[in-house]
Design a protein around this motif. Sequence first.
Motif, PDB file in Angstrom:
ATOM      1  N   GLY A 283      -5.203  17.340   2.342  1.00 49.18           N
ATOM      2  CA  GLY A 283      -4.394  17.119   3.524  1.00 49.18           C
ATOM      3  C   GLY A 283      -4.860  15.990   4.412  1.00 49.18           C
ATOM      4  O   GLY A 283      -4.314  15.793   5.504  1.00 49.18           O
ATOM      5  N   LYS A 284      -5.836  15.221   3.961  1.00 50.13           N
ATOM      6  CA  LYS A 284      -6.333  14.101   4.752  1.00 50.13           C
ATOM      7  C   LYS A 284      -5.532  12.841   4.445  1.00 50.13           C
ATOM      8  O   LYS A 284      -5.020  12.676   3.338  1.00 50.13           O
ATOM      9  N   ASP A 285      -5.427  11.949   5.441  1.00 50.64           N
ATOM     10  CA  ASP A 285      -4.694  10.702   5.245  1.00 50.64           C
ATOM     11  C   ASP A 285      -5.311   9.892   4.111  1.00 50.64           C
ATOM     12  O   ASP A 285      -6.538   9.811   3.978  1.00 50.64           O
ATOM     13  N   ALA A 286      -4.470   9.294   3.285  1.00 47.77           N
ATOM     14  CA  ALA A 286      -4.934   8.500   2.149  1.00 47.77           C
ATOM     15  C   ALA A 286      -4.106   7.228   2.045  1.00 47.77           C
ATOM     16  O   ALA A 286      -2.898   7.245   2.286  1.00 47.77           O
ATOM     17  N   VAL A 287      -4.765   6.128   1.714  1.00 54.75           N
ATOM     18  CA  VAL A 287      -4.107   4.840   1.545  1.00 54.75           C
ATOM     19  C   VAL A 287      -4.489   4.282   0.180  1.00 54.75           C
ATOM     20  O   VAL A 287      -5.668   4.238  -0.166  1.00 54.75           O
ATOM     21  N   HIS A 288      -3.501   3.856  -0.595  1.00 54.73           N
ATOM     22  CA  HIS A 288      -3.748   3.366  -1.943  1.00 54.73           C
ATOM     23  C   HIS A 288      -3.159   1.964  -2.098  1.00 54.73           C
ATOM     24  O   HIS A 288      -1.948   1.787  -1.940  1.00 54.73           O
TER      25      HIS A 288
ATOM     26  N   VAL B 171       0.847  -1.183   0.000  1.00 54.41           N
ATOM     27  CA  VAL B 171       0.000   0.000   0.000  1.00 54.41           C
ATOM     28  C   VAL B 171       0.881   1.231   0.000  1.00 54.41           C
ATOM     29  O   VAL B 171       1.960   1.245   0.599  1.00 54.41           O
ATOM     30  N   ALA B 172       0.436   2.259  -0.710  1.00 57.04           N
ATOM     31  CA  ALA B 172       1.120   3.553  -0.712  1.00 57.04           C
ATOM     32  C   ALA B 172       0.302   4.499   0.151  1.00 57.04           C
ATOM     33  O   ALA B 172      -0.907   4.636  -0.043  1.00 57.04           O
ATOM     34  N   THR B 173       0.927   5.136   1.110  1.00 60.01           N
ATOM     35  CA  THR B 173       0.230   6.043   2.014  1.00 60.01           C
ATOM     36  C   THR B 173       0.723   7.464   1.810  1.00 60.01           C
ATOM     37  O   THR B 173       1.844   7.702   1.367  1.00 60.01           O
ATOM     38  N   GLY B 174      -0.127   8.406   2.136  1.00 67.04           N
ATOM     39  CA  GLY B 174       0.231   9.803   2.014  1.00 67.04           C
ATOM     40  C   GLY B 174      -0.941  10.669   2.395  1.00 67.04           C
ATOM     41  O   GLY B 174      -1.765  10.282   3.234  1.00 67.04           O
ATOM     42  N   LYS B 175      -1.058  11.838   1.780  1.00 72.98           N
ATOM     43  CA  LYS B 175      -2.146  12.769   2.000  1.00 72.98           C
ATOM     44  C   LYS B 175      -2.834  13.050   0.674  1.00 72.98           C
ATOM     45  O   LYS B 175      -2.185  13.065  -0.389  1.00 72.98           O
ATOM     46  N   ASP B 176      -4.167  13.257   0.727  1.00 73.03           N
ATOM     47  CA  ASP B 176      -4.832  13.707  -0.485  1.00 73.03           C
ATOM     48  C   ASP B 176      -4.637  15.216  -0.620  1.00 73.03           C
ATOM     49  O   ASP B 176      -3.942  15.844   0.181  1.00 73.03           O
ATOM     50  N   LEU B 177      -5.240  15.814  -1.648  1.00 72.92           N
ATOM     51  CA  LEU B 177      -5.015  17.230  -1.907  1.00 72.92           C
ATOM     52  C   LEU B 177      -5.637  18.129  -0.837  1.00 72.92           C
ATOM     53  O   LEU B 177      -5.332  19.329  -0.778  1.00 72.92           O
TER      54      LEU B 177
END
Length: 226
Positions: A74-79, A66-72
Amino acid sequence: MESQVRGGTRWKRFALVMVPSVAATAAIGVGLAQGALAASFSVSGVDFKVTAQQLDGRNLLQYGSVATGKDLNGKDAVHPVVVSGFSDATITKMCQSVVQPLPFGLGDVTMTLKAGQGDQKIEATNIYLDVSELSTDAQFTNIDIGVAAGEGKRDANGNVVTKIQPGADGKTPGGSPYGFAQRADRAVLSNVQQRAWATTAGSFKLPGLSLSLSGGKHECEPAPKI
């Protein structure tokens, strides 16, 4: 042994199309659902599209992560992604496009990068592709399906030449070493269309590199078919 697969995913759907088995996809999905796979690094809030006429890679290791980060916002996002690692690869007629929304309702801007459009091919070593969607024609040589991701891909002398990516700390694995994976001596992907969250490489030689910006959404078109 050689195996050839023709097929692809529907866009907007995550699938491991390079594994010629429904069970393989199910195993990856179970690993993700159980939280057994970890992100290797934080990604941006925008994915990108890549097309290529052909990718010829050696010492493939492919596993789920899984790739994790922030969406545009600024919320946590998991892909969920399929990581495809090669010890080295050549790429023909590659196009990469990123659509970036502009602030204040000004629409989108597209950054397009092209390379390897002429006789010279792109060359990469220790390259890893974190892919969420893929459509291609694939041919594998000496493929092992269902190995543990931590097994990696070894050369004729038994040395590991392609292994699971490290995690954010640079030491621990970025995915479960006991998760489902496949490996092959060689993978030739033709007529490639993919969406990805990240690409990393030890070296990346891009002959004939060109970069352009354009207003609106103008993603890469498919490369000429082989």
